[in-house]
Design an enzyme around this catalytic site. Structure first.
Site, mmCIF file in Angstrom:
data_model
loop_
_atom_site.group_PDB
_atom_site.id
_atom_site.type_symbol
_atom_site.label_atom_id
_atom_site.label_comp_id
_atom_site.label_asym_id
_atom_site.label_seq_id
_atom_site.Cartn_x
_atom_site.Cartn_y
_atom_site.Cartn_z
ATOM 1 N N CYS A 100 7.502 -2.022 3.868
ATOM 2 C CA CYS A 100 6.768 -1.421 4.987
ATOM 3 C C CYS A 100 5.962 -2.504 5.714
ATOM 4 O O CYS A 100 5.112 -3.154 5.111
ATOM 5 C CB CYS A 100 5.845 -0.336 4.429
ATOM 6 S SG CYS A 100 4.561 0.226 5.536
ATOM 7 N N CYS A 103 2.054 -1.816 5.864
ATOM 8 C CA CYS A 103 1.373 -1.674 4.566
ATOM 9 C C CYS A 103 0.514 -2.875 4.172
ATOM 10 O O CYS A 103 -0.579 -2.686 3.648
ATOM 11 C CB CYS A 103 2.380 -1.329 3.471
ATOM 12 S SG CYS A 103 3.051 0.346 3.636
#
Length: 182
Positions: A100, A103
């Site tokens: 991600c 993230c």
């Protein structure tokens, strides 16, 4: 200051002292938090008053600190469920994944929020790649996603990156909203 799972109502210092035993236990249990140790998973009881004042209590089993000001990483559904089903604290979950892109920006913000929100809220990090069944069970559709869970109920859900102060404000307002609805 160790806390252990064998704390008795008589040992706690509260206004319930001097009342009949059944009434005293009821009052005491309402003011006692059940805390899952992030190190060994043992259950610990501690009066709420001790959580907010003084140093972080230690686990009665492993003697590790119950609150470190950092999120606790969980690797399995079993470990995750223990925090939710046996601990009495609200749990704020950051669902993330190594692939991600946002993230890595969210991780330090979540860590800073942990330093502010503990010991009122337990913060947990859940890697969705390590627990795909759990992510599916939680209905995770995008990452990063924050879930605020208390007493087995998802109180609030938010996706996307937030600053630490936004995370803390969102969690506190969600808990306050739920308390007002009860």
């Amino acid at each position: 200051m160790p806390c252990s799972s064998d704390v008795t109502p008589q040992a706690l210092n509260s206004p319930a002292v001097g009342r009949p035993a059944a009434e005293r236990w009821k009052m005491e249990s309402q003011n006692v938090a059940i805390i899952v140790c992030p190190n060994c998973g043992a259950l610990n009881k501690a009066p709420h008053s001790k959580l907010v004042s003084g140093p972080s209590p230690n686990c009665g089993k492993c003697h590790g600190r119950l609150f470190t000001g950092e999120p606790t990483a969980v690797a399995s559904a079993r470990e995750f469920d223990r925090f939710l089903s046996q601990g009495s604290l609200p749990v704020l979950v950051d669902v993330w994944a190594p692939w991600c892109r946002p993230c890595p920006a969210m991780a330090p913000m979540f860590e800073q929020a942990a330093a502010v929100l503990e010991p009122d809220i337990r913060l947990i990090k859940l890697n969705s790649d390590e627990a795909p069944e759990l992510s599916a069970r939680l209905g995770i559709r995008s990452i990063p996603t924050l879930l605020l869970i208390h007493k087995g109920k998802v109180l609030a859900r938010a996706s996307g990156v937030m600053r630490a102060d936004q995370i803390a404000a969102w969690a506190r307002s969600s808990l306050a909203r739920e308390s007002a609805n009860q």
